[in-house]
Design an enzyme around this catalytic site. Structure first.
Site, PDB file in Angstrom:
ATOM      1  N   CYS B  81      86.716  23.571  -4.212  1.00 43.35           N
ATOM      2  CA  CYS B  81      87.665  22.659  -3.552  1.00 43.35           C
ATOM      3  C   CYS B  81      88.683  23.551  -2.869  1.00 43.35           C
ATOM      4  O   CYS B  81      89.430  24.278  -3.551  1.00 43.35           O
ATOM      5  CB  CYS B  81      88.352  21.746  -4.563  1.00 43.35           C
ATOM      6  N   THR B  83      91.415  22.700  -1.145  1.00 45.31           N
ATOM      7  CA  THR B  83      92.807  22.280  -1.280  1.00 45.31           C
ATOM      8  C   THR B  83      93.383  22.694  -2.630  1.00 45.31           C
ATOM      9  O   THR B  83      94.572  23.047  -2.723  1.00 45.31           O
ATOM     10  CB  THR B  83      92.931  20.762  -1.064  1.00 45.31           C
ATOM     11  N   THR B 125      91.378  19.506   4.850  1.00 47.28           N
ATOM     12  CA  THR B 125      92.233  18.354   4.522  1.00 47.28           C
ATOM     13  C   THR B 125      93.641  18.551   5.088  1.00 47.28           C
ATOM     14  O   THR B 125      94.071  19.677   5.384  1.00 47.28           O
ATOM     15  CB  THR B 125      92.387  18.175   3.000  1.00 47.28           C
ATOM     16  N   LYS B 165      83.692  11.401  -0.208  1.00 46.17           N
ATOM     17  CA  LYS B 165      84.192  11.139  -1.568  1.00 46.17           C
ATOM     18  C   LYS B 165      83.761   9.765  -2.065  1.00 46.17           C
ATOM     19  O   LYS B 165      83.670   9.536  -3.273  1.00 46.17           O
ATOM     20  CB  LYS B 165      85.720  11.283  -1.610  1.00 46.17           C
ATOM     21  N   CYS B 195      86.828  22.507   3.763  1.00 51.34           N
ATOM     22  CA  CYS B 195      86.962  21.479   2.723  1.00 51.34           C
ATOM     23  C   CYS B 195      85.548  21.297   2.221  1.00 51.34           C
ATOM     24  O   CYS B 195      84.625  21.121   3.035  1.00 51.34           O
ATOM     25  CB  CYS B 195      87.501  20.172   3.304  1.00 51.34           C
TER      26      CYS B 195
END
Lengths: 234, 234
Positions: B81, B83, B125, B165, B195
């Site tokens: 991930c 972020t 993101t 998602k 991302c």
């Protein structure tokens, strides 16, 4: 309620199980998904070799994984490897968590797809066939299990499974399609992909559709069983 | 040497990381693969919301996962991930295991693909852009990072990530292709899919090839970094 996934058998099948668990779970955002732990230990001795008497016993490694998942907080176990279910009774006896049986999940999926008890075909490892995992668990409910003849096992099914384990799932598609067609020609009204490598070699799409009868993907079937455990209301 | 994968952010990206780790590892059989544990906790608070001040801090949940992986035997950590790497320093300070940084992995992959320092495009993101994760880690080495304009973020990139998602990666492809084309038109000599949901929406194949410049898939880049840790001789 954390799900424990005893994977690594093979590792691609374990990863695919996690992806399908995610895609089959009704969810709009990350936080709607099911928490799980994947224990991917590819060093578990080969299950078919052990059953055929040519390799070491996988049970100690399987129990080590179960203990690790329990210690990390898992509350139920799934094992995305059909052949490992040959050691199901010993695992369940040693593990206080419920283990969702992959053959039971396959039977539920046959019903979900509208297949009535009768003659079904099974593509699986030599180990799963030798242990009669499907026959013994399904015959009382009226299922007759057809398996490929020995020449198709050695010429198609076994090399296809090995290709997936070597990271070349696309190299197995034609062989698996041929083996499935043989089962249908022999009267199977559905085909169970009873080794978790096989759905990777015969993925959803044209080759699987060409089988022409309902196909039970045991990765998906086990994922649906896990969702039923984690989200009983869904 | 067990690899710890702190996943669930989102869960499909974590599963895809495990699949790509497996497919990119040179292996002929299960036992040749890298042992790993995937801690898939999708309840980690949304990283972008936290950074933008509209949601709770994810750090406690991230540290809980790191402790769980360490207790279960992991010896290095990867976090599929981007972020979440906004909390990298706090995680590394609290965790005795090495954490392989995804932006470093992306930089190695740019070099592997022959991209020279210069102007690159970044799809990521809102949180990753706001934290300038790529800019701060890459600018000293001579990289200039282009990002989509605000209208493209709100109209294409953010809804595309949300679709992945929600389990609908195919619904994001056209939007991601449009955003990537905008970066190339602005002079990007490569596009980083920064991302881990984005490679699922812009998978290998026609849409990714149509970007027309080298594309860095940060799932694959992190998998290659993990293989380099586990198999330094490969």
């Amino acid at each position: 309620m954390i799900l424990g996934v005893l994977g690594g058998m093979g590792p691609l099948a374990g990863a695919q199980f996690c992806a399908r668990l995610t895609l089959l779970t009704p969810a709009a955002r990350d936080q709607d998904h099911i928490p799980f732990l994947l224990w991917s230990d590819p060093s578990v001795p080969d299950r078919t070799a052990a059953r055929l008497g040519t390799g070491p016993d996988p049970l100690p490694a399987l129990l080590r994984g179960l203990r690790g998942l329990e210690a990390a907080g898992a509350r139920a176990i799934v094992i995305p490897c059909n052949t490992a279910h040959g050691w199901f009774d010993a695992m369940q006896a040693a593990c206080p968590l419920p283990i969702l049986h992959i053959v039971d999940a396959a039977a539920v999926d046959l019903a979900r797809q509208g297949v009535r008890p009768g003659r079904i075909g099974l593509l699986a490892t030599e180990g799963t066939l030798a242990m009669r995992l499907y026959q013994e668990r399904l015959q009382a409910a009226g299922w007759e299990v057809l398996v490929p003849p020995p020449g198709v096992m050695t010429g198609c099914v076994t090399p296809a499974i090995e290709a997936v384990k070597a990271g070349r799932p696309e190299a197995s598609t034609a062989r698996l399609a041929e083996a499935a067609a043989g089962l249908v020609a022999a009267g199977a009204t559905a085909v169970v992909l009873g080794c978790t490598e096989i759905p990777l070699g015969l993925p959803e799409g044209a080759a699987r559709a060409a089988v022409g009868v309902p196909v039970v993907d045991t990765i998906d079937a086990l994922a649906r069983a896990a969702i039923g455990w984690a989200r009983p209301a869904v």
